[in-house]
Design an enzyme around this catalytic site. Structure first.
Site, PDB file in Angstrom:
ATOM      1  N   ASP A  47      -9.992 -10.762  -3.390  1.00  0.00           N
ATOM      2  CA  ASP A  47      -9.769 -10.639  -1.953  1.00  0.00           C
ATOM      3  C   ASP A  47     -10.958 -10.010  -1.246  1.00  0.00           C
ATOM      4  O   ASP A  47     -11.278 -10.362  -0.108  1.00  0.00           O
ATOM      5  CB  ASP A  47      -8.510  -9.808  -1.690  1.00  0.00           C
ATOM      6  N   GLY A  48     -11.640  -9.066  -1.910  1.00  0.00           N
ATOM      7  CA  GLY A  48     -12.810  -8.435  -1.303  1.00  0.00           C
ATOM      8  C   GLY A  48     -13.906  -9.429  -0.992  1.00  0.00           C
ATOM      9  O   GLY A  48     -14.601  -9.317   0.033  1.00  0.00           O
ATOM     10  N   ASN A  68      -8.832  -7.624   7.299  1.00  0.00           N
ATOM     11  CA  ASN A  68      -7.737  -6.856   6.692  1.00  0.00           C
ATOM     12  C   ASN A  68      -7.317  -5.653   7.522  1.00  0.00           C
ATOM     13  O   ASN A  68      -6.212  -5.595   8.034  1.00  0.00           O
ATOM     14  CB  ASN A  68      -8.146  -6.376   5.297  1.00  0.00           C
ATOM     15  N   ASP A  69      -8.215  -4.661   7.591  1.00  0.00           N
ATOM     16  CA  ASP A  69      -7.790  -3.408   8.208  1.00  0.00           C
ATOM     17  C   ASP A  69      -8.965  -2.555   8.658  1.00  0.00           C
ATOM     18  O   ASP A  69     -10.107  -2.748   8.242  1.00  0.00           O
ATOM     19  CB  ASP A  69      -6.902  -2.596   7.253  1.00  0.00           C
ATOM     20  N   LYS A 122      -1.132  14.736  12.850  1.00  0.00           N
ATOM     21  CA  LYS A 122      -1.861  15.418  11.781  1.00  0.00           C
ATOM     22  C   LYS A 122      -1.699  14.586  10.513  1.00  0.00           C
ATOM     23  O   LYS A 122      -0.584  14.354  10.051  1.00  0.00           O
ATOM     24  CB  LYS A 122      -1.304  16.822  11.559  1.00  0.00           C
ATOM     25  N   ASP A 149      -4.054  12.644   6.877  1.00  0.00           N
ATOM     26  CA  ASP A 149      -5.303  12.406   6.158  1.00  0.00           C
ATOM     27  C   ASP A 149      -6.097  11.277   6.798  1.00  0.00           C
ATOM     28  O   ASP A 149      -7.315  11.198   6.636  1.00  0.00           O
ATOM     29  CB  ASP A 149      -5.024  12.041   4.695  1.00  0.00           C
ATOM     30  N   TYR A 170      -4.344  -1.641   1.693  1.00  0.00           N
ATOM     31  CA  TYR A 170      -4.187  -0.185   1.774  1.00  0.00           C
ATOM     32  C   TYR A 170      -2.902   0.188   2.518  1.00  0.00           C
ATOM     33  O   TYR A 170      -2.226   1.170   2.192  1.00  0.00           O
ATOM     34  CB  TYR A 170      -5.422   0.396   2.472  1.00  0.00           C
ATOM     35  N   SER A 213      -0.072   0.477   0.135  1.00  0.00           N
ATOM     36  CA  SER A 213      -0.192   1.673  -0.697  1.00  0.00           C
ATOM     37  C   SER A 213       0.220   2.929   0.059  1.00  0.00           C
ATOM     38  O   SER A 213       0.727   3.887  -0.532  1.00  0.00           O
ATOM     39  CB  SER A 213      -1.634   1.828  -1.190  1.00  0.00           C
TER      40      SER A 213
END
Length: 283
Positions: free
Chosen positions: A66-67, A140-141, A168, A170, A183, A186
């Protein structure tokens, strides 16, 4: 039938090169012209002439994961050129053709038995002191996230110019339906059927458990402002391009006018792909 075909293969993948060479010979027997044969990867680069050749193709055959497809999609830049993805790895959601069935699937496709799926792309603009300092296009994103040692950050979420919340977390993921199985999945985001029109906002490791992913219409605009002093916070596009962000930088994300076009074999079962890739149970 496609007459002008470019073959692009994953860099340093001997198996991909071997199959790509066989496809090149197969195309000759089909009276199709293989106009470019080139690797795609971290150390691969294209001349202006090569890019023009790719962008004048009737179709592009891509061998990799996919990359590799994501990289080729950015190279094509939204031009209406169908991409035939041959999966050289294991967990591939965009690469539709398994390497064990390459020539059977190509025979079907070149005989006209295929579907072309229009996939939404994302446009990201980074504003600093009111000026656009960078623009990106991805399939993708877009991920806004911290480095390994950085602390949790504050992000102001603004949708269609309306303040929603200061989050707040990550990081933040904004994905297309195509990217929803990357991602986003995930991080606990939803799976969207890849041809749906919309985008997904998903927080990464939010401080408050009540902050949940949101699915939005395709004409919505999402602004994310870096609210706290940012250290080691980056924008990443499709897992490849990184751009360092500062406090008060504004990242504007929306569905782009440009699209990607993915060829799928006729009668392809997307839910079968999900069962196999995600190890869902069967009766």
């Amino acid at each position: 039938m496609f007459k002008k075909v470019s073959i692009l293969y994953k860099e340093n993948d001997n198996r991909a090169i071997e199959i790509a060479l066989k496809i090149q010979e197969w195309l000759k027997n089909k009276q199709s012209d293989c106009q470019l044969f080139h690797s795609v990867g971290e150390f691969s680069s294209f001349t202006h002439s090569e890019l023009e050749t790719i962008r004048s193709s009737d179709a592009i055959i891509v061998l990799g994961g996919d990359g590799t497809i994501l990289s080729v999609s950015r190279i094509v830049g939204g031009k209406k050129i169908p991409i035939i993805g041959i999966n050289m790895g294991n967990l591939g959601f965009i690469t539709e053709v398994p390497r064990t069935e390459v020539f059977e699937c190509l025979e079907e496709i070149f005989s006209g038995r295929y579907e072309i799926e229009e996939r939404s792309m994302l446009k990201a603009e980074i504003f600093r002191d009111g000026d656009i300092i960078s623009k990106y296009l991805g399939l993708n994103d877009i991920v806004i996230g911290k480095g390994i040692m950085a602390k949790i950050s504050d992000f102001d979420l603004i949708i269609n110019s309306t303040y929603v919340s200061t989050i707040k977390a990550d990081g933040i993921i904004i994905s297309t339906p195509t990217g929803s199985t990357a991602y986003n999945l995930s991080a606990g985001g939803p799976i969207l059927y890849p041809t749906l029109k919309g985008l997904v906002f998903t927080p990464i490791g939010p401080h408050a458990l009540t902050v949940r992913p949101i699915v939005l219409p395709e004409d919505f605009v999402i602004d994310v402002v870096i609210a706290l002093p940012a250290k080691d916070v980056f924008l990443t596009l499709d897992g490849h391009i990184g751009f360092p962000l500062r406090k008060n930088d504004r990242v504007r994300c929306k569905i782009a006018d440009e699209k990607s076009y993915i060829i799928a074999p006729m009668g392809r079962d997307y839910f079968k792909i999900l069962r196999e890739k995600l190890k869902w149970g069967e009766r």
